[in-house]
Motif scaffolding. Sequence first.
Motif, PDB file in Angstrom:
ATOM      1  N   ALA A 179       0.843  -1.206   0.000  1.00 21.69           N
ATOM      2  CA  ALA A 179       0.000   0.000   0.000  1.00 21.69           C
ATOM      3  C   ALA A 179       0.877   1.255   0.000  1.00 21.69           C
ATOM      4  O   ALA A 179       0.572   2.248  -0.663  1.00 21.69           O
ATOM      5  CB  ALA A 179      -0.941  -0.011   1.199  1.00 21.69           C
ATOM      6  N   ALA A 180       1.981   1.202   0.753  1.00 23.79           N
ATOM      7  CA  ALA A 180       2.910   2.337   0.806  1.00 23.79           C
ATOM      8  C   ALA A 180       3.540   2.566  -0.573  1.00 23.79           C
ATOM      9  O   ALA A 180       3.636   3.696  -1.057  1.00 23.79           O
ATOM     10  CB  ALA A 180       3.996   2.084   1.856  1.00 23.79           C
ATOM     11  N   ASN A 181       3.946   1.486  -1.224  1.00 27.13           N
ATOM     12  CA  ASN A 181       4.485   1.582  -2.585  1.00 27.13           C
ATOM     13  C   ASN A 181       3.469   2.198  -3.535  1.00 27.13           C
ATOM     14  O   ASN A 181       3.790   3.082  -4.333  1.00 27.13           O
ATOM     15  CB  ASN A 181       4.833   0.177  -3.116  1.00 27.13           C
ATOM     16  N   ALA A 182       2.235   1.706  -3.441  1.00 23.06           N
ATOM     17  CA  ALA A 182       1.169   2.185  -4.327  1.00 23.06           C
ATOM     18  C   ALA A 182       0.886   3.668  -4.104  1.00 23.06           C
ATOM     19  O   ALA A 182       0.663   4.421  -5.055  1.00 23.06           O
ATOM     20  CB  ALA A 182      -0.103   1.361  -4.114  1.00 23.06           C
ATOM     21  N   ALA A 183       0.912   4.103  -2.846  1.00 23.05           N
ATOM     22  CA  ALA A 183       0.643   5.511  -2.520  1.00 23.05           C
ATOM     23  C   ALA A 183       1.701   6.416  -3.146  1.00 23.05           C
ATOM     24  O   ALA A 183       1.377   7.462  -3.732  1.00 23.05           O
ATOM     25  CB  ALA A 183       0.607   5.704  -1.007  1.00 23.05           C
ATOM     26  N   ILE A 184       2.960   6.012  -3.050  1.00 23.53           N
ATOM     27  CA  ILE A 184       4.039   6.823  -3.633  1.00 23.53           C
ATOM     28  C   ILE A 184       3.920   6.848  -5.156  1.00 23.53           C
ATOM     29  O   ILE A 184       4.049   7.896  -5.782  1.00 23.53           O
ATOM     30  CB  ILE A 184       5.421   6.298  -3.187  1.00 23.53           C
ATOM     31  N   THR A 185       3.645   5.705  -5.751  1.00 19.34           N
ATOM     32  CA  THR A 185       3.506   5.638  -7.206  1.00 19.34           C
ATOM     33  C   THR A 185       2.352   6.505  -7.679  1.00 19.34           C
ATOM     34  O   THR A 185       2.472   7.235  -8.667  1.00 19.34           O
ATOM     35  CB  THR A 185       3.300   4.171  -7.651  1.00 19.34           C
ATOM     36  N   LYS A 186       1.222   6.434  -6.965  1.00 22.94           N
ATOM     37  CA  LYS A 186       0.044   7.223  -7.348  1.00 22.94           C
ATOM     38  C   LYS A 186       0.338   8.723  -7.250  1.00 22.94           C
ATOM     39  O   LYS A 186       0.002   9.499  -8.143  1.00 22.94           O
ATOM     40  CB  LYS A 186      -1.138   6.846  -6.437  1.00 22.94           C
ATOM     41  N   THR A 187       0.970   9.123  -6.148  1.00 20.50           N
ATOM     42  CA  THR A 187       1.298  10.540  -5.963  1.00 20.50           C
ATOM     43  C   THR A 187       2.291  11.001  -7.030  1.00 20.50           C
ATOM     44  O   THR A 187       2.185  12.106  -7.546  1.00 20.50           O
ATOM     45  CB  THR A 187       1.907  10.771  -4.560  1.00 20.50           C
ATOM     46  N   ALA A 188       3.230  10.135  -7.360  1.00 18.09           N
ATOM     47  CA  ALA A 188       4.254  10.484  -8.348  1.00 18.09           C
ATOM     48  C   ALA A 188       3.670  10.642  -9.742  1.00 18.09           C
ATOM     49  O   ALA A 188       4.133  11.448 -10.538  1.00 18.09           O
ATOM     50  CB  ALA A 188       5.340   9.417  -8.367  1.00 18.09           C
TER      51      ALA A 188
END
Length: 198
Positions: A52-61
């Motif tokens: 979920a943390a990975n996904a959050a960073i990818t989405k924000t990026a």
Amino acid sequence: MNKKLAAALSGGAVLAVALTGCSSGDKGNPKLDAWAKQVCDAVPAQDAKIKAANAAITKTASDTSNPPATIQKTDSKAFQDMSDGYKALGAAISGAGAPPGVDDGTKRQQAAVKNLNDLSSAYADLKKKVDALDTKSQGKFATGLHDIATQMTDLQKQSQSGTVALQALEQGDVKDAIAKQASCKKVSTSDSGSATAG
């Protein structure tokens, strides 16, 4: 600039799935099965947290309209979650003790715990760095984020060594005992595209 960070993250931040193997059919060792259950029961929640943390960073990026403050807040929480996730996995393996009846079990267990704890510390350090970025200056923020992305690339190597340590821990009978655990199977099936499937 955050895209570089996302690319660095997606390359190898999740190594909890290294704890999922394919059974080669074993005779069973109740003590080892109990050890595997203790370790595996900790995996799904932490694996989900790290993903979920990975996904959050990818989405924000991927959203270039995000202001620096939003990126900082998202990345800070994601790094904290990753740090907590790896620490919890290390604690689970440490708490379970060495896998019973396994040659070099203590050595392999300690190597896996050390790698997970080192990863936890590295992500905690990245959180501090992201928290310290200047969000009022787009230029300074971009430069700082670039430096963090560079560190993430280095962290990928550390993550790969963590995967190697976990795979070393799960050789032979340990792999068979882990493969029987429903909680580890759950992570394995949710990662059907993972190279760790056997």
